[in-house]
Scaffold this active site. Sequence first.
Site, mmCIF file in Angstrom:
data_model
loop_
_atom_site.group_PDB
_atom_site.id
_atom_site.type_symbol
_atom_site.label_atom_id
_atom_site.label_comp_id
_atom_site.label_asym_id
_atom_site.label_seq_id
_atom_site.Cartn_x
_atom_site.Cartn_y
_atom_site.Cartn_z
ATOM 1 N N CYS A 118 -3.618 2.450 3.102
ATOM 2 C CA CYS A 118 -2.265 2.151 2.643
ATOM 3 C C CYS A 118 -2.265 1.036 1.603
ATOM 4 O O CYS A 118 -2.710 1.275 0.486
ATOM 5 C CB CYS A 118 -1.352 1.888 3.840
ATOM 6 S SG CYS A 118 0.350 2.343 3.465
ATOM 7 N N HIS B 292 -2.195 6.613 7.151
ATOM 8 C CA HIS B 292 -2.831 5.798 8.197
ATOM 9 C C HIS B 292 -3.655 6.675 9.140
ATOM 10 O O HIS B 292 -3.132 7.124 10.168
ATOM 11 C CB HIS B 292 -1.762 5.070 9.017
ATOM 12 C CG HIS B 292 -1.052 4.002 8.270
ATOM 13 N ND1 HIS B 292 -1.400 2.667 8.361
ATOM 14 C CD2 HIS B 292 -0.026 4.064 7.386
ATOM 15 C CE1 HIS B 292 -0.599 1.958 7.581
ATOM 16 N NE2 HIS B 292 0.241 2.785 6.980
ATOM 17 N N GLU C 275 -5.786 5.777 11.182
ATOM 18 C CA GLU C 275 -6.033 5.104 12.470
ATOM 19 C C GLU C 275 -5.058 5.533 13.565
ATOM 20 O O GLU C 275 -5.362 5.405 14.747
ATOM 21 C CB GLU C 275 -5.998 3.572 12.288
ATOM 22 C CG GLU C 275 -4.629 2.940 12.022
ATOM 23 C CD GLU C 275 -4.216 2.937 10.551
ATOM 24 O OE1 GLU C 275 -4.729 3.764 9.784
ATOM 25 O OE2 GLU C 275 -3.348 2.107 10.192
HETATM 26 N N1 GLN Z 1 3.486 -2.383 1.316
HETATM 27 C C1 GLN Z 1 2.973 -1.118 0.917
HETATM 28 C C2 GLN Z 1 4.072 -0.078 0.765
HETATM 29 O O1 GLN Z 1 5.140 -0.229 1.260
HETATM 30 C C3 GLN Z 1 1.908 -0.618 1.872
HETATM 31 C C4 GLN Z 1 2.420 -0.349 3.246
HETATM 32 C C5 GLN Z 1 1.337 -0.277 4.285
HETATM 33 O O2 GLN Z 1 0.216 -0.755 4.072
HETATM 34 N N2 GLN Z 1 1.657 0.287 5.430
HETATM 35 O O3 GLN Z 1 3.867 0.912 0.114
#
Ligand code: GLN
Length: 539
Positions: free
Chosen positions: A384, A510, A512
């Site tokens: 992310c 994600h 995970e």
């Molecule tokens: N802050 C970033 C976004 O909103 C990444 C979010 C995250 O790592 N879950 O796109």
Amino acid sequence: MAQTKYIFVTGGVSSSLGKGIIAASLAKLLQARGYRTTIQKLDPYINVDPGTLNPYEHGECFVTEDGAETDLDLGHYERFLNVNTSQANNVTTGKIYQSVIQKERRGEYLGKTVQVVPHITNEIKERIQILGKSGDYDIVLTEIGGTVGDIESLPYIEAVRQLKWDLGDHNSLVIHLTLIPYLSAAKELKTKPTQHSVKTLMESGINADILVCRTEHELSDDIRRKLAQFCNVKQEAVIQSIDASTIYDVPNLMLEEGLDTITLKKLDLPDDTAPDLTQWNQFLQRHKNPTAEVTIGLIGKYVELQDSYKSILESFIHAGAENEVKVTIKSIHSEFLDVDHQNSVISSLDGILVAPGFGERGIEGKIEAVRYARENKLPFFGICLGMQMAVIEIARNVLNLKDANSTEMDDCTKNPVIDIMESQKNITQMGGTMRLGAWDCELKEGSLIEKVYGKSQISERHRHRYEYNNAYQEQLEAAGLISSGINPQTKLVEVVELKDHPWFIGVQYHPEYKSTVATPHPLFIDFIRAAKVFSQKRK
Ligand code: GLN
């Protein structure tokens, strides 16, 4: 099976005793006997969900397939049971009140005064029974957050009392988890706090059926007898939960203590098949007998609190076992990672994972870590925000776009290589409005990521507002950063990987959240494999 059975798990004496792990372990044992089980968490706080909570407050926010932002205990439930949870598996006081107030505004209470009893308690009872009434489960375990005696838990305890009565004999039971402290000066385990907490539960009209006692020392027969007598339970219903070296030992420890047997007896369910834990124990065997070791740097800004990256840490345990490798995690605070510190810190690693996150703090350290991994061919895994940092690093240092940035960090940058998603632009409410839950992704033929998954169509869970800016795709690809995973509907870039690097993958989603004991995630498995190769070359 006609009647769904309900198990309520309450906690006493202290918080952080691990109700989630006890619930998940019992559910695992029941599942291993063939019962269809699920676990629900009731959280007594007023936030509608933990999505708006800082990880320092509440640890990781776990995301389900259907896009619920939930308590991290749901991650444990999925990792233990290998069954997806959903919106219905996490209920908060905020959700309960929101729905009662909406009903009141719609006039559904027909002029009645709306009160905690019966309206709030009825809403809680309904939420508890949603999973049971779906017909998908034989047994629903409901974990009640907090500690008995807390003001905010009272409506939940009252709802459980009523529900026990509604459901009738043998259809529900209450497991109370407490702490038996050891006083080293007296060299004694003390039962009094547990007696008091069981009494508090009784004052609310609930008799605990089973006591699970967290302890650092073995409970003697005498202590067990005393606990049984003073807490009004059978001695066989006093279950010891001694500190374990890994949470994955807890199902076996509960099996030895007979927690599943006494549960089935009290629920009047057949106890004729022994739990089949073959696969679980094979995992434990591999986890405990590694043949190699790798050190992975986890680069994030919430590293002081281990719970902030819970699912990532657990995914490494699953992937380590799969590779028969011991994975040592070195937490590195991205705020303090500059060029001077880098060589001493990162040079001892076999791979780095740049963690998810929000906001500007610590991002320069993350970008530096990406640069080091790229230049030194160190396995790199970005999740992310970690993926977004990889895009920024390559834009800045390979494409020479010195001010390249995400508009999350600098909304005036001339080179917004990461930009707010079109669908997010007009959103003003923060809660539950990110791009959440499962989305499809198509992997590029011949890419590393396709090889890792062994297929080209995948679906993964998301939680973000910003995205790879497709206006820079041609330039970034020319610099060697391949967009190797694309959402087929929106064309959003979900995966980037670097050409001419042994293992450099960034994912907007994600992975995970989907790694479990039964199905470790392929990306974590392959990252650890690559880290092992790197560590062997270095030697
Ligand atoms: N802050 C970033 C976004 O909103 C990444 C979010 C995250 O790592 N879950 O796109």
